[in-house]
Design a protein around this motif. Structure first.
Motif, PDB file in Angstrom:
ATOM      1  N   ALA A 188       0.380  73.733 -41.663  1.00  0.00           N
ATOM      2  CA  ALA A 188       0.225  72.331 -41.298  1.00  0.00           C
ATOM      3  C   ALA A 188       1.634  71.575 -41.394  1.00  0.00           C
ATOM      4  N   GLU A 189       2.564  72.200 -42.231  1.00  0.00           N
ATOM      5  CA  GLU A 189       4.075  71.627 -42.416  1.00  0.00           C
ATOM      6  C   GLU A 189       4.877  71.601 -41.135  1.00  0.00           C
ATOM      7  N   TYR A 190       4.474  72.372 -39.982  1.00  0.00           N
ATOM      8  CA  TYR A 190       5.166  72.613 -38.883  1.00  0.00           C
ATOM      9  C   TYR A 190       4.550  71.803 -37.681  1.00  0.00           C
ATOM     10  N   GLY A 191       5.329  71.344 -37.002  1.00  0.00           N
ATOM     11  CA  GLY A 191       4.698  70.439 -35.729  1.00  0.00           C
ATOM     12  C   GLY A 191       5.615  70.346 -34.624  1.00  0.00           C
ATOM     13  N   ASN A 192       4.969  69.708 -33.603  1.00  0.00           N
ATOM     14  CA  ASN A 192       5.977  69.491 -32.470  1.00  0.00           C
ATOM     15  C   ASN A 192       6.365  70.916 -31.689  1.00  0.00           C
ATOM     16  N   ALA A 193       5.302  71.789 -31.830  1.00  0.00           N
ATOM     17  CA  ALA A 193       5.694  72.975 -31.180  1.00  0.00           C
ATOM     18  C   ALA A 193       4.436  73.677 -30.886  1.00  0.00           C
ATOM     19  N   ILE A 194       4.282  74.443 -29.769  1.00  0.00           N
ATOM     20  CA  ILE A 194       3.134  75.016 -29.353  1.00  0.00           C
ATOM     21  C   ILE A 194       3.431  76.781 -28.916  1.00  0.00           C
ATOM     22  N   GLY A 195       4.595  77.158 -29.219  1.00  0.00           N
ATOM     23  CA  GLY A 195       4.951  78.796 -29.030  1.00  0.00           C
ATOM     24  C   GLY A 195       5.444  79.358 -30.140  1.00  0.00           C
ATOM     25  N   GLY A 196       5.970  79.104 -30.896  1.00  0.00           N
ATOM     26  CA  GLY A 196       6.679  79.686 -32.238  1.00  0.00           C
ATOM     27  C   GLY A 196       7.364  78.922 -33.100  1.00  0.00           C
TER      28      GLY A 196
END
Length: 792
Positions: free
Chosen positions: A223-231
């Motif tokens: 959950a700490e990672y955002g604004n990305a859909i690929g890697g």
């Protein structure tokens, strides 16, 4: 230069212990990240070489034999851990951060032993589709060019069948779907010659000499990672040596000339400094894929002031600058990046600077706050010659682009180990962007002034600011000794379209037995449409309007299941099956084949896609297999393969191949080390890599329409209907390390024969306005790389 030589001779004059090295570092609790005093650290098979951590969790192992060693660490009530394949040399101390996990069982029960491996993430809440990598791998593998992005191409699910760029294509996603993070905060593309909105380029500006072990995640991110859909490429910087001053000087084809210095700073606090600089000269060697001369240089640093009453404070940063001039009269017809009737001038630069503060709250919690600023700028000017080499030759300005994207970042994270079974982590990330972007072009424009040339029309003109806010909370619950649940919620607010989304993330990890694990993950992710599309301008009744500003965030749902099996000592096999469902991609209002999911694999984005709507869809699905032999008994091996489909639909509702749909990727890497010399202290290594992948799909050129228009026109009705020939490349790397018998020095030489079969892989098939035909340009063929490093 004289001063530099004198400094080198000065340090060479010191007599130091030969044929042994030093390992030092810190032991921390894996869940709370607090230090552990009283832990025991030793060398496997040489338990007489041991140490006990001090009050700050620090240890030092002296007189460690050179070569590959396994470091073991233990503490009462914690699972033992073993760190294999730690390379010890005479030229540099090894710095480790060993993380122990509290045993699930009671203290009076047997504490199990685990082996730390690259199969496990540094981020304890990343359980699926994650691979830890070491900087030693960056320099070890053949064909890597000291580029961490090219290292990632060896991992399952990643496709980079392109010798000219290091774009990372994860499971069929556009490279723009990748998130770069450094020390916990997002950063712009860390590459030389990068352009607005892209994440790759021909040359990396990340110096692997400064990197610590880091994580690469390909789906269902925590959950700490955002604004990305690929890697996600989650990079960490290592600390400098806290006890001794150390230096490295080197020269290589692609990184160029480099120098690294590190040593203690504020010894009473355990502080250190680490700084590195590089200057590239690959163009002089003729290995750049162009006759033009690329110039690039970068500077990186990490200054840690140690631990004091106010906590631990560090300052880090990267700076890169690059430029190149393409002059039509000086380049070859088969140049990868330029044309004979064009003079083009390009320069780019970026920087990232951050201040990180960490303070312990109680015995099992910490608060980490990072404040940073970064900027990425590029300027491109193109002059076109009409009626070249005739009396009517005319030179006009054809394209102008001047973009600067800056951001101020604030990140704060609170982590607390509630118990040995439950850990929580929450935080907020605030990014304030300022974009000054201007683009004018004559391509595909009308001649309204009647001068015989298409008008130079402004297509992008943005001078404003916007905000991206991302709060999140997540937890890890060890339900039983075998079953672990990671769950969280990520939020994202984008001020341009005033949209807020909530994204649930969850994963389960179940240890079937001591040799096998089953992992299941799900994640909902969003990402804003890239700035070059979002702020494009459309001429409406004589007024230029940004008609894409209200586009929704692109939405992606990730589903993944994986099985990890350690079938023999030092061997591991892993299989993952995944499905990714994408919607709300940007497409045109009228029925066409266009989708924003096809953007981002080139230096520029589409320049005529305005009044878009968020109705595009796509999906990526596949199966991946990894078989890995971790380094032991002098050799290592890695086999990865991916079988996948990447599809999308434009506004015409027709399902098409994505341009990133290679369908299959196969990598086979292996290496062997030999001790040589009478004292068996020097090491000869041989590493090889075999890569093959399906060719990318592309849209054919409409030859007759292109000839009539005078510029390239693609047959969009048959978008991505043709496929390039399969990609194939074999690399061979030979290396030699010399460890001094009397001094704390070491020398390393290597030569890397890239594409030793000189296979002619296709780069592109484009319309050539000079020949008025569709011409094929091949990628770089056989290209030797070489390097020398001196550590002292």
């Amino acid at each position: 230069m004289k001063k530099l030589i004198l400094i080198l001779l000065f340090f060479l004059s010191f007599k130091m212990l030969g044929q042994t090295g030093t390992i030092r570092g810190t032991v921390t609790d894996k869940q709370s990240e607090t230090t552990i005093p009283g832990a025991t650290v030793a060398i496997l098979g040489k338990e007489s070489i041991n140490a006990v951590t001090d009050d700050n969790g620090n240890f030092e192992l002296k007189d460690v034999p050179i070569g590959r060693q396994t470091v073991i660490a233990s503490f009462l009530g914690y699972e033992n851990v073993a760190l294999p394949e730690i390379e010890v040399t005479t030229g540099k101390d090894v710095i480790l951060n060993i993380m122990l996990q509290e045993s699930f069982k009671d203290l009076n029960e047997v504490v199990i032993t685990s082996e730390k491996s690259k199969a496990k993430a540094i981020n304890t809440m990343a359980a699926v589709s994650v691979r830890q990598f070491t900087t030693e791998e960056v320099t070890r593998y053949a064909g890597g060019r000291s580029d961490v992005a090219r290292l990632a191409s060896n991992f399952a699910g990643v496709s980079t069948a392109d010798d000219s760029r290091n774009d990372i294509v994860v499971r069929g996603n556009a490279p723009t779907g990748l998130l770069w993070r450094l020390e916990g905060v997002p950063i712009p593309s860390p590459n030389h010659f990068s352009t607005l909105g892209t994440t790759g380029s021909p040359v990396s500006a990340l110096n692997p000499n400064l990197l610590a072990n880091s994580d690469f995640i390909t789906s269902a991110f925590p959950a700490e990672y955002g604004n990305a859909i690929g890697g996600v490429f989650d990079l960490n910087l290592r600390k400098g040596n806290t006890q001794d001053y150390e230096f490295m000087a080197g020269i290589a084809a692609f990184p160029g000339a480099e120098f690294v210095a590190e040593g203690p700073l504020l010894r009473e606090n355990g502080g250190s400094f680490l700084v590195a600089a590089r200057y590239g000269f690959v163009g002089v060697l003729g290995l750049a894929g162009t006759d033009a001369q690329p110039n690039y240089r970068d500077l990186s640093f990490n200054i840690n002031f140690g631990k004091s009453k106010i906590g631990t404070v560090s300052v880090f940063g990267i700076y890169g600058q690059s430029d190149i001039d393409f002059l039509g009269d000086e380049i070859d017809e088969d140049d990868l990046f330029a044309a004979k009737d064009t003079d083009a001038y390009f320069e780019s630069g970026f920087y990232t600077v951050g201040l990180k503060h960490t303070i312990d709250i109680g015995e099992n919690s910490y608060l980490r706050t990072t404040v940073g600023t970064s900027s990425s700028a590029e300027n491109y000017e193109e002059d076109r010659y009409f009626n070249k080499d005739t009396p009517e030759e005319t030179k006009i300005r054809y394209t102008e682009s001047d973009n600067t994207e800056s951001r101020i970042t604030l990140s704060t994270v609170f982590n607390s180990k509630i118990s040995k079974k439950f850990t929580v982590r929450s935080g907020i990330l605030l990014e304030r962007f300022t974009l000054d972007a201007k683009l004018s072009d004559r391509e595909e424009q009308d001649d309204t002034d009647g001068d015989g040339y298409a008008d130079l029309v402004p297509l992008l003109s943005n001078d404003g600011s916007y905000t991206l806010l991302q709060p999140y909370a997540q937890g890890q619950f060890r339900i039983t000794e075998k079953l672990t649940l990671n769950a969280g919620l990520h939020g994202q607010y984008f001020s341009v379209n005033e949209q807020f989304v909530a994204e649930p993330r969850v994963s389960f990890s179940y240890a079937i037995n001591q040799k096998s694990n089953l992992n299941i993950g799900y994640g909902l992710h969003h990402q804003n449409v890239a700035a070059p599309l979002l702020f494009l301008e459309e001429n409406i009744n004589g007024t230029f309007v940004q008609t894409n500003r209200d586009l929704d965030l692109v939405r992606s749902s990730h589903y993944v299941i994986g099985y990890d099996f350690r079938f023999a000592e030092k061997w591991r096999a892993k299989a993952e099956v995944y499905y990714q469902d994408i919607d709300k991609a940007a497409v045109e209002r009228t029925p066409t084949s266009y989708s924003s999911l096809t953007e981002g694999a080139d230096f520029v984005f589409s320049r005529d896609k305005t009044s878009l709507v968020s109705k595009g869809t796509g999906y990526n699905t596949g199966i991946e297999l990894t078989v890995e032999k971790f380094f032991s008994k002098g050799y290592h091996a890695l086999f990865t393969t991916s079988l996948f489909e990447s599809k999308y639909e434009g506004s015409d509702g027709i399902e098409r191949n994505s341009p990133f749909n290679n369908r299959y990727v196969i990598n086979l890497l292996a290496g062997k080390e030999f001790f040589v010399g009478k004292a068996k202290k020097n090491i000869f290594s041989i590493n090889t890599k075999f890569t093959t992948a399906g060719g990318r799909y592309y849209t054919p050129v409409d030859l007759e329409a292109s000839r009539a228009a005078g510029y390239e026109i693609r047959d969009e009705l048959n978008a991505y209907s043709l496929q390039y020939d399969p990609y194939l490349r074999i690399d061979l790397k030979l290396g030699m390390k010399f460890n001094s018998s009397t001094k704390k020095t070491s020398h390393q030489f290597y030569i890397d024969f890239q594409n030793i079969t000189d296979n002619q892989n296709v780069f592109t098939r484009d319309y050539n306005r000079l020949t008025q035909n569709v011409d094929q340009i091949d990628q770089i063929g056989f290209a030797p790389d070489f390097g020398y490093r001196f550590q002292f």
